[in-house]
Each structure stands twice: as structure tokens, then as C-alpha cells.
Design a protein around this motif. Structure first.
Motif, short mmCIF file in Angstrom:
data_model
loop_
_atom_site.label_atom_id
_atom_site.label_comp_id
_atom_site.label_asym_id
_atom_site.label_seq_id
_atom_site.Cartn_x
_atom_site.Cartn_y
_atom_site.Cartn_z
N VAL A 142 0.85 -1.19 0.00
CA VAL A 142 0.00 0.00 0.00
C VAL A 142 0.89 1.24 0.00
O VAL A 142 1.81 1.35 0.82
CB VAL A 142 -0.92 0.05 1.24
CG1 VAL A 142 -1.74 1.33 1.23
CG2 VAL A 142 -1.82 -1.17 1.29
N ILE A 143 0.62 2.16 -0.90
CA ILE A 143 1.26 3.47 -0.89
C ILE A 143 0.15 4.51 -0.91
O ILE A 143 -0.69 4.52 -1.82
CB ILE A 143 2.20 3.68 -2.10
CG1 ILE A 143 3.33 2.64 -2.07
CG2 ILE A 143 2.78 5.09 -2.09
CD1 ILE A 143 4.22 2.68 -3.30
N VAL A 144 0.12 5.38 0.10
CA VAL A 144 -0.97 6.33 0.24
C VAL A 144 -0.43 7.75 0.38
O VAL A 144 0.55 7.99 1.08
CB VAL A 144 -1.88 5.98 1.45
CG1 VAL A 144 -1.07 5.83 2.73
CG2 VAL A 144 -2.98 7.02 1.63
N SER A 145 -1.07 8.68 -0.31
CA SER A 145 -0.85 10.12 -0.11
C SER A 145 -2.17 10.72 0.33
O SER A 145 -3.19 10.51 -0.32
CB SER A 145 -0.37 10.79 -1.39
OG SER A 145 0.91 10.30 -1.77
N THR A 146 -2.16 11.45 1.44
CA THR A 146 -3.39 12.02 1.97
C THR A 146 -3.48 13.51 1.69
O THR A 146 -2.48 14.20 1.53
CB THR A 146 -3.51 11.80 3.48
OG1 THR A 146 -2.56 12.65 4.16
CG2 THR A 146 -3.28 10.35 3.86
N TYR A 147 -4.72 13.99 1.65
CA TYR A 147 -5.04 15.40 1.47
C TYR A 147 -6.01 15.74 2.60
O TYR A 147 -7.22 15.62 2.45
CB TYR A 147 -5.67 15.64 0.10
CG TYR A 147 -4.86 15.12 -1.07
CD1 TYR A 147 -4.14 15.98 -1.89
CD2 TYR A 147 -4.79 13.75 -1.35
CE1 TYR A 147 -3.39 15.51 -2.96
CE2 TYR A 147 -4.04 13.26 -2.41
CZ TYR A 147 -3.35 14.14 -3.22
OH TYR A 147 -2.60 13.66 -4.27
N ILE A 169 3.97 -0.91 3.45
CA ILE A 169 3.10 0.27 3.41
C ILE A 169 3.91 1.52 3.67
O ILE A 169 4.83 1.53 4.50
CB ILE A 169 1.94 0.14 4.44
CG1 ILE A 169 1.03 1.37 4.40
CG2 ILE A 169 2.46 -0.14 5.84
CD1 ILE A 169 -0.25 1.23 5.21
N ALA A 170 3.60 2.58 2.94
CA ALA A 170 4.24 3.88 3.15
C ALA A 170 3.20 4.97 2.94
O ALA A 170 2.28 4.83 2.14
CB ALA A 170 5.41 4.08 2.19
N ALA A 171 3.35 6.07 3.69
CA ALA A 171 2.36 7.16 3.64
C ALA A 171 3.05 8.51 3.54
O ALA A 171 4.13 8.72 4.11
CB ALA A 171 1.48 7.12 4.89
N THR A 172 2.41 9.42 2.83
CA THR A 172 2.77 10.83 2.82
C THR A 172 1.51 11.61 3.15
O THR A 172 0.51 11.49 2.44
CB THR A 172 3.31 11.28 1.44
OG1 THR A 172 4.46 10.51 1.11
CG2 THR A 172 3.66 12.76 1.46
N CYS A 173 1.55 12.38 4.24
CA CYS A 173 0.34 13.07 4.71
C CYS A 173 0.49 14.58 4.52
O CYS A 173 1.47 15.17 4.97
CB CYS A 173 0.09 12.75 6.18
SG CYS A 173 -0.31 11.01 6.47
N VAL A 174 -0.51 15.17 3.88
CA VAL A 174 -0.45 16.58 3.50
C VAL A 174 -1.70 17.30 4.00
O VAL A 174 -2.82 16.79 3.85
CB VAL A 174 -0.36 16.72 1.96
CG1 VAL A 174 -0.29 18.19 1.54
CG2 VAL A 174 0.85 15.94 1.43
N VAL A 198 -4.65 6.25 -3.09
CA VAL A 198 -4.10 4.99 -2.60
C VAL A 198 -3.74 4.08 -3.78
O VAL A 198 -4.56 3.83 -4.67
CB VAL A 198 -5.10 4.26 -1.68
CG1 VAL A 198 -4.54 2.91 -1.23
CG2 VAL A 198 -5.43 5.12 -0.47
N TYR A 199 -2.50 3.61 -3.76
CA TYR A 199 -2.07 2.55 -4.68
C TYR A 199 -1.86 1.29 -3.85
O TYR A 199 -1.19 1.31 -2.82
CB TYR A 199 -0.77 2.92 -5.39
CG TYR A 199 -0.17 1.76 -6.16
CD1 TYR A 199 -0.71 1.36 -7.37
CD2 TYR A 199 0.93 1.05 -5.66
CE1 TYR A 199 -0.18 0.29 -8.07
CE2 TYR A 199 1.46 -0.02 -6.35
CZ TYR A 199 0.90 -0.41 -7.55
OH TYR A 199 1.42 -1.47 -8.24
N LEU A 200 -2.46 0.18 -4.29
CA LEU A 200 -2.29 -1.07 -3.58
C LEU A 200 -2.02 -2.20 -4.56
O LEU A 200 -2.39 -2.12 -5.73
CB LEU A 200 -3.54 -1.40 -2.76
CG LEU A 200 -4.83 -1.67 -3.55
CD1 LEU A 200 -5.54 -2.90 -3.02
CD2 LEU A 200 -5.76 -0.46 -3.47
#
Length: 346
Positions: A151-156, A236-241, A253-255
Motif C-alpha cells: 500500500v502506498i498512500v498520499s493524503t489530502y 506500506i508507506a504514507a505521505t500526509c499533506v 491509494v495505490y495497492l
């Protein structure tokens, strides 16, 4: 639900506390008495809930006598000070802070994903991070069918996630745009020396940075997802913005699943999942947006795409009201699931 319960809300004057009170009424939660608890500073004030006026009491250990469910949403320090005091007096604590989330003795629960974890509670149940909740709701039906390996996630993330002061700062700065220089005091992290404007801007920092370069918010998403889904080795890795939106978190989200799913299977699995609403009609520009998710309960999923290079890769766009499914609603659903499973006995 013939039995009635005494319910306390700790942090009743805050945004999440007030949403909890509203949702208890809206969902006909079987409470016989509602206690609104807050700091000594707020004690004595009155709040109107469903046409009834309640006097706010100071949150002290003694305030939990006779309480069955205690919803905590007043910050980690308050939870660490009072949660175990509430449990000692017979209450089940559902905590909205990060105080107990990674405690191995404390279940971390999203009812649509891991209700079985409630069977092992010792008086405290942790409510996950708002961004984690909406993501795992969308991931779980796909994991059940095809497994999950990456899972690779970037949040807004909306400013309401930082509280009322951040909302006011966004509103003030929005009026100042092009007129005067803003003087930010709250974001990205109020306790840190540097602050940046959020109006007309994006802040790639939510919470403090850890030694590994990820923020505490990003590490919460990563670690909580592994715990909730019982996948300790999940990649899993995340970038939170932080973004200039008042309410409603969005996530790209890319999974990668273990076995391949077709687009049609993905749509079917998500459409049939509890709490998920699929909005995926690009030809008619129909997709989830935070503006339209505000004050609604579901997790919305759209922009659903198969990855062009990896046959098990899937792209999702996930949106939800961070104050509801991300906090207040999930907390109440935990209590409802406990009653459904086995009451509130510890």
C-alpha cells in the motif's frame, strides 16, 4: 437493544465531542443518561442536545461512577490521566486519541474490518486515526478476496483535523489572500517554531517528524493499518499533506493484491461492502470530493483504475468526513458492535 446505558463524553465541547453527541441521538443509541465532561474551565456551561439542555461537568475520576460507555476525545494527555480511572469504575472507554492505539493490550478497531478484536478488550478500545479508518474500510473487501501485499498512500487532509484554531486560521487567511501578509500561528504544528499559511497552500507536514523522515501522522497510518488488518509484514508507506479544506479527508491509494482482480470485481466488492459508496463514473465526472462528503457517514471511493504496469496494482481515490467516520461515527459504531456481540462486560 432493550438495555439502556449511561454514556459519558469526555471533551464534549470539542468538535468531535459534539459530533458524538449528535450521532448518539441520530442513531438512537440506547442511552438512559448522558454526561458531558470537559475541563474545569468549561464546567458549568450548558450545551443543547436534541432540544435538551445539559450542564457540563468537570472530567474527574469520580465523574465516571455508574458510567457504562465513556467516549474520550479531549487529547492524549487527558486519556492517559483518566481512561484507566473510568475503567476502574466500570466503564468501557472508547478513546479517540493516539494514547493507546499501539498498546498491544488495547484493541484498535474499525467495526467493518476487525470486529473480532473487541472480544479481547480490557476496558479500553482505541479508535484509529481518521485517515487510517477510511483507508482500511476500502482496503478490507479487496484484501478478503485477493489478499494484500503493498500500500502506498498520499493524503489530502482537512484542517479540522487540527482543531478549531486551524479552521479559524484558514478562514482568516482566506480573507487576507492578496490583501495582506498572513501571520500563521497554528499550522503545520502549533508547538513547533515555524508556522506556514494554509490558505492557497499545501503543507507536507502533519505532526512532528520522526528520525526516519516520516511524520508521526504518517507512522500512525502505517503502524495502525498493520495492526487493524493483522498484517505485520505489510509493505506500506504514507505521505500526509494538510490542504485548505475545512472538513473531509481525501486519499490517493495505490495497492497491490496477492491475486489479480478485474475492474468489474473491484467495483462489485466495494459496492457490496458495508459503509462504502462507490462514485466512479469518469465519463460523467462523477467521483468523490470532500465538499460533498461533509456531514455524511459513508466512505466514498472513486477514480478506480487498474495499474497499467502491475497486473495486481489498483488505484483508488478515497474520501470521508474526518469528524464522522474518521472519529465520532466510528466510535459509536464500536459501542454498537460491542452491545451486539456481548454487551459491555469486561
Amino acid at each position: 437493544m432493550s438495555e439502556r446505558y449511561v454514556v459519558a463524553i469526555v471533551g464534549a465541547t470539542g468538535a468531535v465531542g459534539q459530533k458524538i453527541a449528535e450521532k448518539l441521538v441520530e442513531r438512537n443509541f440506547p442511552y438512559s443518561h448522558l454526561k458531558l465532561l470537559a475541563s474545569k474551565r468549561s464546567a458549568g456551561q450548558q450545551l443543547d442536545i436534541n432540544g435538551q439542555s445539559y450542564v457540563i461537568e468537570e472530567a474527574t475520576p469520580e465523574a465516571f461512577e455508574g458510567v457504562n460507555f465513556a467516549f474520550f476525545s479531549a487529547g492524549g494527555d487527558v486519556s492517559r490521566q483518566l481512561a484507566k480511572e473510568a475503567v476502574a469504575r466500570g466503564a468501557v472507554v472508547i478513546d479517540n486519541t493516539s494514547a493507546f492505539r499501539m498498546d498491544p493490550e488495547t484493541p484498535l478497531v474499525v467495526p467493518e474490518v476487525n470486529p473480532q478484536a473487541l472480544q479481547n478488550h480490557k476496558g479500553i478500545i482505541a479508535n484509529p486515526n481518521c485517515s487510517t479508518i477510511q483507508m482500511v474500510c476500502a482496503l478490507e473487501p479487496l484484501r478478503q478476496q485477493a489478499g494484500l501485499k503493498k500500500v502506498i498512500v498520499s493524503t489530502y487532509q482537512a484542517v479540522s483535523g487540527s482543531g478549531a484554531a486551524a479552521i479559524e486560521e484558514l478562514k482568516k487567511e482566506s480573507h487576507q489572500l492578496g490583501i495582506e501578509q498572513p501571520n500563521p500561528q497554528v499550522l503545520p504544528v502549533k508547538s513547533q517554531p515555524k508556522h506556514y499559511p494554509i490558505a492557497g497552500n499545501l503543507l507536507p507536514q502533519i505532526d512532528v517528524f520522526e528520525d526516519n523522515g516520516f511524520t508521526f501522522e504518517e507512522m500512525k497510518m502505517m503502524n495502525e493499518t498493520k495492526k487493524i488488518m493483522e498484517l505485520p509484514s505489510l509493505a506500506i508507506a504514507a505521505t500526509c499533506v494538510r490542504v485548505p479544506v475545512v472538513t473531509g479527508h481525501s486519499e490517493s491509494v495505490y495497492l497491490e493484491t496477492e491475486t489479480e482482480l478485474s475492474y468489474e470485481e473491484i467495483i462489485q466488492l466495494l459496492s457490496q461492502a458495508d459503509g462504502i459508496v462507490v462514485q466512479d463514473d469518469p465519463a460523467n465526472q462523477h467521483y468523490p470530493m470532500p465538499l460533498y462528503a461533509e456531514n455524511t457517514d459513508p466512505v466514498f471511493v472513486g477514480r478506480i483504475r487498474k495499474d497499467p504496469n502491475e497486473k495486481t496494482g489498483i488505484h483508488l481515490w478515497i474520501v470521508a468526513d474526518n469528524l464522522l467516520k474518521g472519529a465520532a461515527l466510528n466510535s459509536i459504531q464500536i459501542a454498537e458492535k460491542m452491545i451486539e456481540l456481548n454487551g459491555v462486560s469486561k
